[in-house]
Design an enzyme around this catalytic site. Structure first.
Site, short mmCIF file in Angstrom:
data_model
loop_
_atom_site.label_atom_id
_atom_site.label_comp_id
_atom_site.label_asym_id
_atom_site.label_seq_id
_atom_site.Cartn_x
_atom_site.Cartn_y
_atom_site.Cartn_z
N LYS A 62 0.82 -1.23 0.00
CA LYS A 62 0.00 0.00 0.00
C LYS A 62 0.84 1.27 0.00
O LYS A 62 0.77 2.09 0.93
CB LYS A 62 -0.94 0.02 1.22
CG LYS A 62 -1.92 -1.14 1.28
CD LYS A 62 -2.92 -0.95 2.40
CE LYS A 62 -3.93 -2.07 2.53
NZ LYS A 62 -3.39 -3.34 3.03
N LEU A 63 1.61 1.47 -1.06
CA LEU A 63 2.49 2.64 -1.12
C LEU A 63 1.69 3.94 -1.21
O LEU A 63 0.64 4.00 -1.84
CB LEU A 63 3.44 2.54 -2.33
CG LEU A 63 4.73 1.74 -2.06
CD1 LEU A 63 4.45 0.28 -1.82
CD2 LEU A 63 5.70 1.91 -3.22
N PRO A 67 5.09 11.38 -5.83
CA PRO A 67 5.21 10.55 -7.04
C PRO A 67 6.63 10.01 -7.30
O PRO A 67 6.81 8.84 -7.62
CB PRO A 67 4.76 11.51 -8.16
CG PRO A 67 3.79 12.42 -7.47
CD PRO A 67 4.33 12.62 -6.09
N THR A 69 9.08 9.34 -5.25
CA THR A 69 9.48 8.28 -4.29
C THR A 69 8.74 6.98 -4.61
O THR A 69 9.34 5.90 -4.58
CB THR A 69 9.17 8.75 -2.85
OG1 THR A 69 9.92 9.94 -2.61
CG2 THR A 69 9.53 7.70 -1.83
N THR A 120 -11.48 -0.14 4.38
CA THR A 120 -12.78 -0.52 4.94
C THR A 120 -12.87 -0.16 6.43
O THR A 120 -13.96 -0.14 7.00
CB THR A 120 -13.06 -2.02 4.75
OG1 THR A 120 -11.89 -2.75 5.10
CG2 THR A 120 -13.43 -2.34 3.33
O1 C5P Z 1 -8.12 -12.77 8.21
P1 C5P Z 1 -8.92 -12.01 7.19
O2 C5P Z 1 -9.63 -12.91 6.19
O3 C5P Z 1 -9.85 -10.98 7.80
O4 C5P Z 1 -7.80 -11.23 6.36
C1 C5P Z 1 -8.11 -10.29 5.38
C2 C5P Z 1 -6.85 -9.72 4.81
O5 C5P Z 1 -7.20 -8.67 3.91
C3 C5P Z 1 -5.92 -9.08 5.84
O6 C5P Z 1 -4.58 -9.25 5.37
C4 C5P Z 1 -6.31 -7.63 5.82
O7 C5P Z 1 -5.25 -6.78 6.18
C5 C5P Z 1 -6.66 -7.44 4.35
N1 C5P Z 1 -7.58 -6.33 4.07
C6 C5P Z 1 -8.85 -6.23 4.64
N2 C5P Z 1 -9.65 -5.17 4.32
C7 C5P Z 1 -9.21 -4.22 3.48
C8 C5P Z 1 -7.94 -4.30 2.90
C9 C5P Z 1 -7.14 -5.39 3.23
O8 C5P Z 1 -9.26 -7.09 5.38
N3 C5P Z 1 -10.00 -3.22 3.15
#
Ligand code: C5P
Length: 233
Positions: A62-63, A67, A69, A120
């Site tokens: 998730k960079l 721009p 860098t 989320t």
């Molecule tokens: O264990 P679980 O199924 O909840 O893992 C979901 C993965 O997806 C984790 O690595 C979490 O960091 C990632 N993730 C997420 N929601 C996001 C973005 C990434 O759950 N919006």
């Protein structure tokens, strides 16, 4: 690339991740997500090792920076030969364009690049109070997805509940990679808005990212195979 189940290997050491992946020897090799925890603990060598074991890799770092860098960091990451990597769309269209430039190898090939829109964990209230963004959150998510498409990215990470609308806005070829997946009879843990693998398939997710329902299962291989059966087959 077709539909696939990506296993979030949220472990803090190489030993733990190898113990986990060893269980899959001889069967279908999971597409693996390496996040910040494992990458910061073990460094780029962990990516090379897992790749050498024959797994596809989504490097989830998730960079988000200026721009120039991000371009230089992406150029380094492109040497790791991962299949998918990502950045924050909040870094602007110019940052995303720079990222594509950095990621593209001299022969024109590059890993797929996808964007995080709004995390989320961010809700309407925190977006308004902390970020001073006053539009409805689903409008913000779709706008960021559109920006990612304009910058030349391949898709977004989003909730499975948003995948259909992202495809309507950005086209069916624009990838939706969706975490927040749980089995109908499973524990939802700290995820709030969840879908089963079968529902995610129906709504048009291209890849589901599944962590604890597989990594914390009594039989991780059986849980993975169940996801594949519901989502891919
Ligand atoms: O264990 P679980 O199924 O909840 O893992 C979901 C993965 O997806 C984790 O690595 C979490 O960091 C990632 N993730 C997420 N929601 C996001 C973005 C990434 O759950 N919006």
């Amino acid at each position: 690339m077709g539909k696939d189940v990506i296993v979030a290997c949220d472990f803090s050491s190489a030993e733990q991740v190898y113990n986990f992946l060893d269980k899959f020897e001889g069967g279908r090799k999971p597409f693996v997500k390496i996040g910040m925890e494992l990458f910061y603990a073990e460094g780029p060598q962990i990516v090379r090792e897992i790749k050498k074991r024959g797994h596809k890799i989504f490097l989830d770092l998730k960079l988000h920076d200026i721009p120039n860098t991000v371009k230089k960091a992406m150029s380094v990451l492109s040497n790791l030969d991962v299949d998918i990597t990502n950045l924050h769309a909040a870094g602007t269209v110019r940052m995303m364009e720079a990222a594509i430039e950095g990621l593209t190898r001299p022969d024109g090939t590059r890993p797929l690049l996808i964007a995080v829109t709004q995390l989320t964990s961010t809700d309407q209230e925190s977006m308004e109070n902390d970020l001073l963004i006053h539009e409805p959150i689903d409008k913000v998510v779709m706008h960021y997805a559109h920006n990612a498409k304009v910058a030349g990215l391949d898709g977004v990470v989003c909730s499975p509940l948003e995948a259909g609308k992202v495809h309507d806005t950005c086209g069916s070829n624009f990838l939706t990679v969706t975490p927040g997946v749980r089995f109908a009879d499973g524990d939802i843990g700290d995820q709030k808005r969840v879908m089963t693998p079968a529902e995610a398939k129906k709504i048009g997710s291209d890849y589901i990212v599944v962590g604890r329902p597989i990594t914390a299962a009594d039989d991780p291989v059986a849980a993975y195979n169940r996801c594949v059966a519901e989502f891919v087959d």
